[in-house]
Structure formats: C-alpha cells, structure tokens
Design a protein around this motif. Structure first.
Motif, PDB file in Angstrom:
ATOM      1  N   GLY A 108      12.504   6.737  -2.673  1.00 54.84           N
ATOM      2  CA  GLY A 108      11.299   6.614  -3.471  1.00 54.84           C
ATOM      3  C   GLY A 108      10.607   5.284  -3.252  1.00 54.84           C
ATOM      4  N   PHE A 109       9.436   5.150  -3.839  1.00 52.23           N
ATOM      5  CA  PHE A 109       8.674   3.909  -3.717  1.00 52.23           C
ATOM      6  C   PHE A 109       9.372   2.827  -4.537  1.00 52.23           C
ATOM      7  N   ASP A 110       9.559   1.674  -3.935  1.00 51.37           N
ATOM      8  CA  ASP A 110      10.367   0.626  -4.546  1.00 51.37           C
ATOM      9  C   ASP A 110       9.584  -0.128  -5.617  1.00 51.37           C
ATOM     10  N   CYS A 111      10.131  -0.145  -6.824  1.00 51.37           N
ATOM     11  CA  CYS A 111       9.630  -0.963  -7.925  1.00 51.37           C
ATOM     12  C   CYS A 111      10.829  -1.622  -8.591  1.00 51.37           C
ATOM     13  N   TYR A 153       0.854  -1.192   0.000  1.00 49.94           N
ATOM     14  CA  TYR A 153       0.000   0.000   0.000  1.00 49.94           C
ATOM     15  C   TYR A 153       0.882   1.232   0.000  1.00 49.94           C
ATOM     16  N   GLY A 154       0.526   2.233  -0.826  1.00 44.80           N
ATOM     17  CA  GLY A 154       1.233   3.505  -0.837  1.00 44.80           C
ATOM     18  C   GLY A 154       0.332   4.603  -0.316  1.00 44.80           C
ATOM     19  N   PRO A 155       0.596   5.144   0.883  1.00 39.74           N
ATOM     20  CA  PRO A 155      -0.271   6.188   1.435  1.00 39.74           C
ATOM     21  C   PRO A 155      -0.067   7.527   0.728  1.00 39.74           C
ATOM     22  N   ALA A 156      -1.132   8.271   0.592  1.00 39.71           N
ATOM     23  CA  ALA A 156      -1.040   9.589  -0.052  1.00 39.71           C
ATOM     24  C   ALA A 156      -0.090  10.507   0.699  1.00 39.71           C
ATOM     25  N   GLU A 157      -0.090  10.385   2.032  1.00 34.17           N
ATOM     26  CA  GLU A 157       0.726  11.279   2.858  1.00 34.17           C
ATOM     27  C   GLU A 157       2.220  11.094   2.620  1.00 34.17           C
ATOM     28  N   ALA A 158       2.622   9.966   2.044  1.00 36.41           N
ATOM     29  CA  ALA A 158       4.040   9.691   1.822  1.00 36.41           C
ATOM     30  C   ALA A 158       4.502  10.077   0.412  1.00 36.41           C
ATOM     31  N   VAL A 159       3.607  10.588  -0.424  1.00 34.49           N
ATOM     32  CA  VAL A 159       3.977  10.943  -1.797  1.00 34.49           C
ATOM     33  C   VAL A 159       4.730  12.270  -1.800  1.00 34.49           C
ATOM     34  N   ASN A 166       3.875  15.096  -8.642  1.00 32.04           N
ATOM     35  CA  ASN A 166       3.585  14.164  -7.558  1.00 32.04           C
ATOM     36  C   ASN A 166       4.393  12.895  -7.812  1.00 32.04           C
ATOM     37  N   ASN A 167       5.478  12.731  -7.075  1.00 31.85           N
ATOM     38  CA  ASN A 167       6.445  11.658  -7.330  1.00 31.85           C
ATOM     39  C   ASN A 167       6.064  10.362  -6.610  1.00 31.85           C
ATOM     40  N   PHE A 168       4.891   9.802  -6.953  1.00 29.91           N
ATOM     41  CA  PHE A 168       4.403   8.649  -6.195  1.00 29.91           C
ATOM     42  C   PHE A 168       5.225   7.392  -6.447  1.00 29.91           C
ATOM     43  N   ALA A 169       5.810   7.271  -7.640  1.00 26.23           N
ATOM     44  CA  ALA A 169       6.662   6.101  -7.916  1.00 26.23           C
ATOM     45  C   ALA A 169       7.879   6.545  -8.713  1.00 26.23           C
ATOM     46  N   ALA A 170       8.497   7.627  -8.256  1.00 30.82           N
ATOM     47  CA  ALA A 170       9.705   8.124  -8.907  1.00 30.82           C
ATOM     48  C   ALA A 170      10.900   7.259  -8.526  1.00 30.82           C
TER      49      ALA A 170
END
Length: 315
Positions: free
Chosen positions: A170-173, A140-146, A161-165
């Motif tokens: 950054g969010f790990d992919c 889960y990726g919370p909005a508050e962490a973007v 909005n760097n949600f998966a930059a």
C-alpha cells in the motif's frame, strides 16, 4: 473557506475545499501528515519542507498577482520557498471530473511542511490527514497505481479505491489510512456493522474515523442516503443521520454501518482513519448480530453496476 471536519477528533483530519479557477489555498500541515485528493477538477500542489517565513503585510489597496489568493491572515506567501534559494516540490494533479467518473491521482505532504493548492479550472479538493510522529517524503500517487477492490455481493456490493490503505504494497504513510467507497443506489455499504475502537493484537485496531459523503443526483433531484453508528462497549456514539453531498459523520468509536444509498442515487464516501497504535493496520470486528451476512455472499454475484469507471481519458 474550507469545510473542516476534525473538531473533537484526536487523530483524524479532513478539510474540503471549493476553489475557483486559479484560487490558492495555503495550508500549514502542523503535526499531521496530509494527502491532497481531487474530488472534481485538477490542481497543482506546491509543498515546502517547512512552513515558509511570513511575508510582510499586504498594504491596503495592493492587488495580488493574477490567480493568487490571499491567505486568511491577509499575508502573501513567498513563491520561492521558505528558505533563501530553496523551492517547493510541485505536484501536478490531473484529478477527475467527479468522484464517480474515475480514480484520481494525489499528492502526499508530510507533517511540519507547508502546502499550497492551486485550482486549475475550479473544483473541489479534499485534504485528508492524520496526526503523526514521523516525517516522510513528499510524494506523488498516480491514479494507475491505486488498487481497486469490489467488496461484498448482491445488495451489499460496493467498490473500494484503496489509495492509502494499510497493508503490504500500500501507499506508505505514518498513521493515515484513507480509502474511497462507491456504492450503487439501493445498496447497503459498510455492512455488516463493524468497529475498530479497541486495541486487541491481531484482531482489532484502535482507529477513529471520518466519513465524508457525496451523493449522485437523479436529474434535478439531489441525492440522499443514511448513516448509522451504534454504541459499542468502548464508546457511546449513537448516530442516525440523513446524509447529502458535503456532509461528514465523525466516528470516534462505535459500531458503524450500514451506509445506505437511496435507490437511484449512487453514494460516495471518503473514509479517513488513524489511531494511537504502534502499527498502521486496519483490523475490524463485525457486530455479533449481523456478521452472518458475510456467509451469504459466496452464493451471490457482484452488483453488475460495478465497477464504476476507473480511468479517464488524458486531457
């Protein structure tokens, strides 16, 4: 039926869903990792570690349970997971009323898994993906962490909005890089033109890209904008497109930008990037004729219309 913007692209994937209240979209992830991203509305994402075994054909005339939609092949999916005794991971996504109203939460689902997206009250939802090798955990990726970034200045101001930059923290992919860009009406975004279609260690990464647009109306007048892509030494893509809500531009190569928001019509675009490089990184080269514009930004203010709202009151 989703809008699919991935044909002809080797690495990037995009599907945009318009779902009625309670409608379910079933999706096998295959060889790609995906993020479920609400554009408007809330949803539930149920993720199985692998695609569940097909259920028997639904007999003609048999009604599905209330709120459950039939997959495209007419088969009903089991509700308890793909293997006996196993159940899905469930992510409740609060979402947002629209792309200009707030940052959203999201759910990451790995390759070789199966996800079912169920709309709460109806809305639009993006599935952004990238072909990949590694199976990561569903999360889960919370909005508050973007992380929210204001980029450029003056008429080149925009919000990212760097949600998966890519990059530290950054969010790990595995391969997927995805961000949202919001541009006030009248501004030039994705400017100066830049490219990332060749591998030059430490200077440029090889990434193809999809742009998906939503343009704010002015009263009853639908919004519009423009997208330019020009040929680069590594490719021949040459596009000058008028874009409206729901349009996508595929960029396998080339200098891309500007993305021009018509006056009075704020522009949103969703960037989906991926490529064959061993490192997940976003390294760009500015067009040599236009990169000088960056030197003018230190003497200008950020557009006062930014930032767009970044938080939404709890429902």
């Amino acid at each position: 039926m989703p809008v699919v913007s991935e044909w002809g692209m080797a690495w990037t994937r995009l599907r945009v869903l318009a779902l009625e209240p309670g409608e379910v979209y079933a999706h096998d992830c295959g060889d790609a990792e995906w993020i479920v991203l609400p554009l408007s509305g809330a949803c539930q994402a149920r993720c199985w570690g692998s695609a569940p075994d097909p259920a028997p054909q639904t007999p003609a005339g048999l009604e599905l349970p209330s709120g459950q939609a039939s997959p495209p092949d007419g088969r009903r999916r089991p509700s308890g997971g793909g293997a006996p005794g196993s159940g899905p991971e469930v992510f409740e996504l609060r979402g947002r009323t629209g792309v200009f109203d707030s940052v959203t939460d999201f759910a990451y689902v790995p390759r070789d898994s199966h996800v079912e997206v169920t709309s709460t009250d109806g809305g639009r939802f993006a599935l952004v993906g990238a072909r990949c090798d590694t199976v990561l955990a569903a999360r889960y990726g919370p909005a508050e962490a973007v992380p929210v970034e204001l980029r450029g200045a003056g008429q080149c101001s925009r919000q990212v909005n760097n949600f998966a930059a890519a990059g530290p923290g950054g969010f790990d992919c595995d391969r997927l890089i995805a961000v949202e860009v919001l541009t006030p009406g009248g501004n030039w975004s994705s400017y100066p033109p830049h490219k990332h279609d060749e591998h030059h260690p430490g200077e440029e990464s090889r990434l193809e890209e999809i742009y998906y647009f939503e343009i704010a109306p002015h009263g009853d007048t639908p919004g519009l904008g423009y997208q330019r892509v020009t040929p680069s030494p590594a490719g021949k893509t040459d596009v000058l497109a008028e874009v409206r809500t729901g349009d996508a531009v595929l960029i396998p190569d080339g200098w891309h930008g500007p993305s021009i928001a018509a006056p009075g019509h704020d522009m949103y675009y969703l960037n989906v990037m991926a490529g064959p490089g061993a490192m997940r990184e976003w390294l760009i080269r500015d067009h040599p004729d236009h990169g000088w514009i960056r030197s003018t930004w230190p003497g200008q203010d950020i557009d006062p219309r930014l930032p767009f709202p970044k938080a939404e009151a709890p429902r």
